[in-house]
Design a protein around this motif. Structure first.
Motif, PDB file in Angstrom:
ATOM      1  N   MET A   1       0.024  -9.732  13.651  1.00  0.00           N
ATOM      2  CA  MET A   1      -0.769  -9.427  12.454  1.00  0.00           C
ATOM      3  C   MET A   1      -1.121 -10.722  11.723  1.00  0.00           C
ATOM      4  SD  MET A   1       0.214  -7.028   9.156  1.00  0.00           S
ATOM      5  CE  MET A   1       0.468  -5.543  10.115  1.00  0.00           C
ATOM      6  N   LEU A   5      -4.125 -10.043   6.781  1.00  0.00           N
ATOM      7  CA  LEU A   5      -3.846  -8.613   6.936  1.00  0.00           C
ATOM      8  C   LEU A   5      -2.466  -8.276   6.395  1.00  0.00           C
ATOM      9  CD1 LEU A   5      -4.787  -5.886   7.933  1.00  0.00           C
ATOM     10  CD2 LEU A   5      -3.937  -6.469  10.227  1.00  0.00           C
ATOM     11  N   LYS A   6      -1.494  -9.160   6.617  1.00  0.00           N
ATOM     12  CA  LYS A   6      -0.137  -8.950   6.085  1.00  0.00           C
ATOM     13  C   LYS A   6      -0.171  -8.863   4.565  1.00  0.00           C
ATOM     14  CE  LYS A   6       3.233 -10.812   9.361  1.00  0.00           C
ATOM     15  NZ  LYS A   6       4.271 -11.854   9.561  1.00  0.00           N
ATOM     16  N   THR A   9      -1.942  -5.598   3.486  1.00  0.00           N
ATOM     17  CA  THR A   9      -1.124  -4.400   3.729  1.00  0.00           C
ATOM     18  C   THR A   9       0.008  -4.295   2.717  1.00  0.00           C
ATOM     19  OG1 THR A   9      -1.613  -4.476   6.105  1.00  0.00           O
ATOM     20  CG2 THR A   9       0.303  -3.178   5.410  1.00  0.00           C
ATOM     21  N   ASN A  10       0.742  -5.394   2.572  1.00  0.00           N
ATOM     22  CA  ASN A  10       1.882  -5.379   1.654  1.00  0.00           C
ATOM     23  C   ASN A  10       1.439  -5.240   0.207  1.00  0.00           C
ATOM     24  OD1 ASN A  10       4.395  -5.852   3.328  1.00  0.00           O
ATOM     25  ND2 ASN A  10       3.141  -7.533   4.032  1.00  0.00           N
ATOM     26  N   SER A  12      -1.241  -3.730  -0.865  1.00  0.00           N
ATOM     27  CA  SER A  12      -1.725  -2.359  -1.087  1.00  0.00           C
ATOM     28  C   SER A  12      -0.564  -1.402  -1.347  1.00  0.00           C
ATOM     29  CB  SER A  12      -2.537  -1.879   0.130  1.00  0.00           C
ATOM     30  OG  SER A  12      -3.671  -2.684   0.325  1.00  0.00           O
ATOM     31  N   SER A 132       6.730  -4.986   4.909  1.00  0.00           N
ATOM     32  CA  SER A 132       5.963  -3.767   4.612  1.00  0.00           C
ATOM     33  C   SER A 132       6.847  -2.525   4.684  1.00  0.00           C
ATOM     34  CB  SER A 132       4.790  -3.618   5.587  1.00  0.00           C
ATOM     35  OG  SER A 132       5.242  -3.574   6.919  1.00  0.00           O
TER      36      SER A 132
END
Length: 397
Positions: A1, A5-6, A9-10, A12, A132
């Protein structure tokens, strides 16, 4: 990843969690009043001081050490069990004999004890690059807490019990679900009570010593705001209003700490350090605007009218300081360079307490004054870590 993107994602997941917790804050004020909320914040500060007992093995040391030597995970479960028992006893003494808690009820003892298990899960997932998953646990806990808080209100539960029972039950239940899904973790706890587990932790005692000062200073510094504000503001309604404005700042910095959690993984730290200053500035600007909007929003939703827009604006500048400070702090921890962090926390505390004392001596009061001294104290933290990071020699034997 990818790193972007990490972060997305985290961020969000963490944003959703923070939003639900913010809603819990609004409901507490709406259902039970700002005084109950102010009491909760003060109690959480005392709890934070109590949980310094969890730092027998410093978190910022073990987070990176287990990445260098994965066999050290074996001792973490044993540490969690011992910490759980120690915290339960210490909190009971504080509850029964010292009476330090504003909202004095037995749910606090269970909540504080559960923090030991929460720390284990946190370290395990951060150090393995699965942050995450930790944020998902926090998200489920926030949803459950909100649900329980509303149900307990409908059942006319006494305010202190409703507030603490919803927080405690949600924390313990989400932890139980995680262990139920992870058989290897349950096995680790079953096998934790053995001599080798403890020897892993005690073998590095000489490396812990520089961290203890920093842990004590940091825990004290983190709790200066609610404790000193409780003294600074004589009117508890005004205190509650300030805490709600400050909650907006905490919300925003909480989103930045998503990145800080990623920084505890070495590969991610190196990638984030390479991001341009321009991009970091854009992030800080967006976060400052978010802080202002969130602070005003939560004050209005809570029905509080005795707040200062200028205080909110001044507080928002701490977002910039916190963003650049957390990168410097993570870099120091990753190389076990603890002295610059200790100096910076000491500088922050000295400036903070001095300014509060001077303000009180000269009769300077109000939310704007307190917001200014908070920002100046944060500047002292960042300035000190920048001054000392290249002027202190370290070793990790």
């Amino acid at each position: 990843m990818s790193i972007k993107l990490k972060i997305f994602t985290n961020s969000s997941i963490n944003l959703a969690t923070a939003g639900i917790n913010m809603l819990c804050t609004v409901l507490i004020v709406r259902f039970f009043g700002s005084e109950i909320y102010a009491g909760l914040i003060v109690d959480l500060s005392y709890i934070s001081i109590l949980t310094i007992l969890l730092e027998i093995v410093p978190t910022n040391y073990i987070l990176f050490k287990v990445q260098d030597d994965p066999t050290r995970y074996q001792g973490l479960a044993f540490l969690a069990v011992i910490s759980f028992l120690i915290l339960m006893i210490a909190t009971y003494v504080a509850y029964k004999f010292l009476g330090i808690f504003y909202t004095n009820n037995l749910w606090i003892i269970l909540y504080v004890s559960s923090i030991a298990i929460k720390k284990y899960i946190d370290i395990k997932l951060q150090s393995s690059g699965h942050l995450s998953e930790y944020f998902l646990i926090e998200f489920r806990g926030a949803v459950l807490r909100l649900t329980l808080l509303y149900l307990l209100f409908l059942l006319s539960t006494p305010p202190p019990v409703a507030v603490w029972a919803s927080l405690t039950i949600s924390t313990i239940l989400t932890q139980s679900i995680w262990f139920a899904k992870n058989g290897t973790e349950r096995k680790a706890f079953k096998n934790s009570i053995n001599r080798s587990s403890w020897k892993q932790l005690t073998g590095d005692m000489h490396s812990y010593l520089p961290y203890y000062l920093g842990i004590t200073l940091k825990r004290g510094g983190n709790n200066l705001t609610p404790i000193l504000a409780n003294v600074f503001f004589k009117d508890k309604e005004v205190l509650g209003a300030f805490f709600l404005a400050y909650r907006g700042l905490q919300f925003t910095i909480g989103q930045l700490r998503t990145i800080e959690g990623l920084l505890n993984h070495r590969n991610t730290l190196n990638k984030i350090k390479s991001i341009s200053t321009k991009n970091k500035t854009v992030v800080a600007t967006v976060c400052q605007f978010t802080c202002i909007v969130i602070s005003i929003g939560i004050l209005m939703l809570s029905g509080i009218k005795i707040y200062s827009f200028y205080a909110v604006l001044i507080l928002s500048f701490s977002v910039w300081i916190s963003m650049f400070a957390m990168i410097e702090r993570a870099n120091a921890y990753s190389t076990y360079n603890i002295k610059s962090v200790n100096f910076s926390i000491a500088g922050y505390i000295i400036v903070y307490i001095s300014m509060v004392s001077l303000s009180s001596s000269f009769g300077i009061k109000g939310q704007i004054a307190y917001s200014i001294l908070l920002v100046v104290s944060d500047l002292a933290y960042l300035g000190t870590i920048l001054i000392f990071k290249n002027n202190v020699k370290y070793d990790n034997k």
